[in-house]
Write a protein that holds these residues in place. Structure first.
Motif, PDB file in Angstrom:
ATOM      1  N   UNK A   1       0.860  -1.178   0.000  1.00  0.00           N
ATOM      2  CA  UNK A   1       0.000   0.000   0.000  1.00  0.00           C
ATOM      3  C   UNK A   1       0.893   1.223   0.000  1.00  0.00           C
ATOM      4  N   UNK A   2       0.599   2.175  -0.866  1.00  0.00           N
ATOM      5  CA  UNK A   2       1.340   3.426  -0.878  1.00  0.00           C
ATOM      6  C   UNK A   2       0.371   4.568  -0.659  1.00  0.00           C
ATOM      7  N   UNK A   3       0.855   5.601   0.002  1.00  0.00           N
ATOM      8  CA  UNK A   3       0.006   6.757   0.264  1.00  0.00           C
ATOM      9  C   UNK A   3      -0.151   7.572  -1.010  1.00  0.00           C
ATOM     10  N   UNK A   4      -1.332   8.039  -1.223  1.00  0.00           N
ATOM     11  CA  UNK A   4      -1.627   8.891  -2.374  1.00  0.00           C
ATOM     12  C   UNK A   4      -2.468  10.056  -1.890  1.00  0.00           C
ATOM     13  N   UNK A   5      -2.646  11.015  -2.737  1.00  0.00           N
ATOM     14  CA  UNK A   5      -3.407  12.184  -2.327  1.00  0.00           C
ATOM     15  C   UNK A   5      -4.829  12.178  -2.851  1.00  0.00           C
ATOM     16  N   UNK A   6      -5.195  11.188  -3.670  1.00  0.00           N
ATOM     17  CA  UNK A   6      -6.554  11.160  -4.208  1.00  0.00           C
ATOM     18  C   UNK A   6      -7.544  10.751  -3.125  1.00  0.00           C
ATOM     19  N   UNK A   7      -8.819  11.062  -3.362  1.00  0.00           N
ATOM     20  CA  UNK A   7      -9.846  10.747  -2.372  1.00  0.00           C
ATOM     21  C   UNK A   7     -10.087   9.251  -2.248  1.00  0.00           C
ATOM     22  N   UNK A   8      -9.541   8.455  -3.163  1.00  0.00           N
ATOM     23  CA  UNK A   8      -9.692   7.002  -3.070  1.00  0.00           C
ATOM     24  C   UNK A   8      -8.471   6.347  -2.439  1.00  0.00           C
ATOM     25  N   UNK A   9      -7.494   7.130  -2.041  1.00  0.00           N
ATOM     26  CA  UNK A   9      -6.292   6.566  -1.435  1.00  0.00           C
ATOM     27  C   UNK A   9      -6.618   5.994  -0.055  1.00  0.00           C
ATOM     28  N   UNK A  10      -5.821   5.042   0.408  1.00  0.00           N
ATOM     29  CA  UNK A  10      -6.040   4.498   1.749  1.00  0.00           C
ATOM     30  C   UNK A  10      -5.993   5.578   2.833  1.00  0.00           C
ATOM     31  N   UNK A  11      -5.096   6.540   2.673  1.00  0.00           N
ATOM     32  CA  UNK A  11      -4.983   7.578   3.698  1.00  0.00           C
ATOM     33  C   UNK A  11      -6.209   8.486   3.700  1.00  0.00           C
ATOM     34  N   UNK A  12      -6.728   8.811   2.518  1.00  0.00           N
ATOM     35  CA  UNK A  12      -7.942   9.630   2.444  1.00  0.00           C
ATOM     36  C   UNK A  12      -9.132   8.889   3.040  1.00  0.00           C
ATOM     37  N   UNK A  13      -9.174   7.580   2.848  1.00  0.00           N
ATOM     38  CA  UNK A  13     -10.253   6.788   3.434  1.00  0.00           C
ATOM     39  C   UNK A  13     -10.165   6.777   4.957  1.00  0.00           C
ATOM     40  N   UNK A  14      -8.947   6.719   5.498  1.00  0.00           N
ATOM     41  CA  UNK A  14      -8.780   6.787   6.961  1.00  0.00           C
ATOM     42  C   UNK A  14      -9.287   8.127   7.472  1.00  0.00           C
ATOM     43  N   UNK A  15      -8.936   9.207   6.794  1.00  0.00           N
ATOM     44  CA  UNK A  15      -9.409  10.532   7.211  1.00  0.00           C
ATOM     45  C   UNK A  15     -10.932  10.581   7.193  1.00  0.00           C
ATOM     46  N   UNK A  16     -11.538  10.057   6.149  1.00  0.00           N
ATOM     47  CA  UNK A  16     -13.005  10.045   6.063  1.00  0.00           C
ATOM     48  C   UNK A  16     -13.607   9.243   7.217  1.00  0.00           C
ATOM     49  N   UNK A  17     -13.008   8.102   7.550  1.00  0.00           N
ATOM     50  CA  UNK A  17     -13.507   7.285   8.657  1.00  0.00           C
ATOM     51  C   UNK A  17     -13.316   7.985  10.003  1.00  0.00           C
ATOM     52  N   UNK A  18     -12.191   8.672  10.164  1.00  0.00           N
ATOM     53  CA  UNK A  18     -11.952   9.454  11.388  1.00  0.00           C
ATOM     54  C   UNK A  18     -13.039  10.514  11.530  1.00  0.00           C
ATOM     55  N   UNK A  19     -13.297  11.244  10.467  1.00  0.00           N
ATOM     56  CA  UNK A  19     -14.281  12.331  10.533  1.00  0.00           C
ATOM     57  C   UNK A  19     -15.705  11.804  10.736  1.00  0.00           C
ATOM     58  N   UNK A  20     -15.981  10.629  10.221  1.00  0.00           N
ATOM     59  CA  UNK A  20     -17.289  10.002  10.456  1.00  0.00           C
ATOM     60  C   UNK A  20     -17.461   9.692  11.949  1.00  0.00           C
ATOM     61  N   UNK A  21     -16.414   9.153  12.580  1.00  0.00           N
ATOM     62  CA  UNK A  21     -16.469   8.851  14.012  1.00  0.00           C
ATOM     63  C   UNK A  21     -16.569  10.130  14.837  1.00  0.00           C
ATOM     64  N   UNK A  22     -15.845  11.160  14.443  1.00  0.00           N
ATOM     65  CA  UNK A  22     -15.878  12.432  15.166  1.00  0.00           C
ATOM     66  C   UNK A  22     -17.264  13.066  15.084  1.00  0.00           C
ATOM     67  N   UNK A  23     -17.908  12.961  13.925  1.00  0.00           N
ATOM     68  CA  UNK A  23     -19.248  13.530  13.747  1.00  0.00           C
ATOM     69  C   UNK A  23     -20.251  12.884  14.711  1.00  0.00           C
ATOM     70  N   UNK A  24     -20.077  11.601  14.965  1.00  0.00           N
ATOM     71  CA  UNK A  24     -20.986  10.881  15.866  1.00  0.00           C
ATOM     72  C   UNK A  24     -20.983  11.448  17.283  1.00  0.00           C
ATOM     73  N   UNK A  25     -19.852  12.049  17.698  1.00  0.00           N
ATOM     74  CA  UNK A  25     -19.754  12.588  19.067  1.00  0.00           C
ATOM     75  C   UNK A  25     -19.763  14.116  19.091  1.00  0.00           C
ATOM     76  N   UNK A  26     -20.058  14.721  17.940  1.00  0.00           N
ATOM     77  CA  UNK A  26     -20.182  16.176  17.883  1.00  0.00           C
ATOM     78  C   UNK A  26     -18.892  16.935  17.675  1.00  0.00           C
ATOM     79  N   UNK A  27     -17.810  16.256  17.314  1.00  0.00           N
ATOM     80  CA  UNK A  27     -16.547  16.954  17.017  1.00  0.00           C
ATOM     81  C   UNK A  27     -16.560  17.431  15.568  1.00  0.00           C
ATOM     82  N   UNK A  28     -15.905  18.544  15.335  1.00  0.00           N
ATOM     83  CA  UNK A  28     -15.740  19.036  13.966  1.00  0.00           C
ATOM     84  C   UNK A  28     -14.801  18.122  13.194  1.00  0.00           C
ATOM     85  N   UNK A  29     -14.992  18.088  11.897  1.00  0.00           N
ATOM     86  CA  UNK A  29     -14.130  17.290  11.028  1.00  0.00           C
ATOM     87  C   UNK A  29     -12.705  17.839  11.070  1.00  0.00           C
TER      88      UNK A  29
END
Length: 170
Positions: A39-67
């Motif tokens: 796995x290599x890091x990329x900057x596209x929205x389909x990259x593994x790292x971008x997916x981790x960020x999206x999952x982090x922000x999804x979890x943060x939204x559940x508890x009222x934290x800003x993205x």
């Protein structure tokens, strides 16, 4: 065996934290070994790292934290640390040069007030590594820390060495 670690540091509270004896890095071995893929890091929205960020922000939204906003300097620090861990086959918050997360984040030019770092290896997908971190109280605390404003994520190597760097700028 898959593993992950967490570290959080607040610059202004470092003496109080050390004085109270609250400094620690929880660790845990989780799940069975998966078949590694490169796995290599990329900057596209389909990259593994971008997916981790999206999952982090999804979890943060559940508890009222800003993205969290992706920060290029934090991303560089996280990716550099993931590469370093992969090259040395060693998961740690301490870099092969003896550096700690705060030093690595500073080294890329980020002026932080607070930072946190999660590391892991052996998880082949963003969903699997996020699941592990969310089932570890210390890692989950970093992910859901509403005082953090920015994030950088890195992943490297066939064994998938992951790094999340969270921070709030000065």
């Amino acid at each position: 065996m898959q593993k992950h670690r967490r570290k959080t540091h607040y610059r202004k509270a470092a003496i109080a934290v050390a004085t109270l004896g609250l400094v620690g890095i929880p660790t845990a071995a989780m799940a069975s070994q998966e078949t590694p893929q490169d796995v290599t890091a990329a900057t596209s929205s389909t990259s593994p790292t971008a997916k981790v960020v999206a999952l982090v922000n999804k979890e943060r939204a559940k508890v009222g934290c800003r993205a969290l906003k992706v920060n290029a300097k934090l991303t560089k620090a996280a990716q550099n640390h993931s590469k370093d861990q992969a090259v040395h086959h060693r998961m740690s918050h301490t870099g092969s040069d003896g550096s700690n997360p705060g030093q690595r984040i500073t080294r890329v030019g980020y002026r932080w007030r607070a930072y946190g770092e999660n590391v892991a290896y052996g998880y082949s997908t963003p969903a699997k590594v996020m699941n592990a971190w969310m089932h570890s109280p210390g890692h989950k605390a970093n992910i859901l820390n509403c005082s953090f404003k920015e994030i950088g994520v890195g992943v490297s190597g066939a064994s998938h060495y992951w790094t999340q760097d969270f921070a709030t700028a000065r």
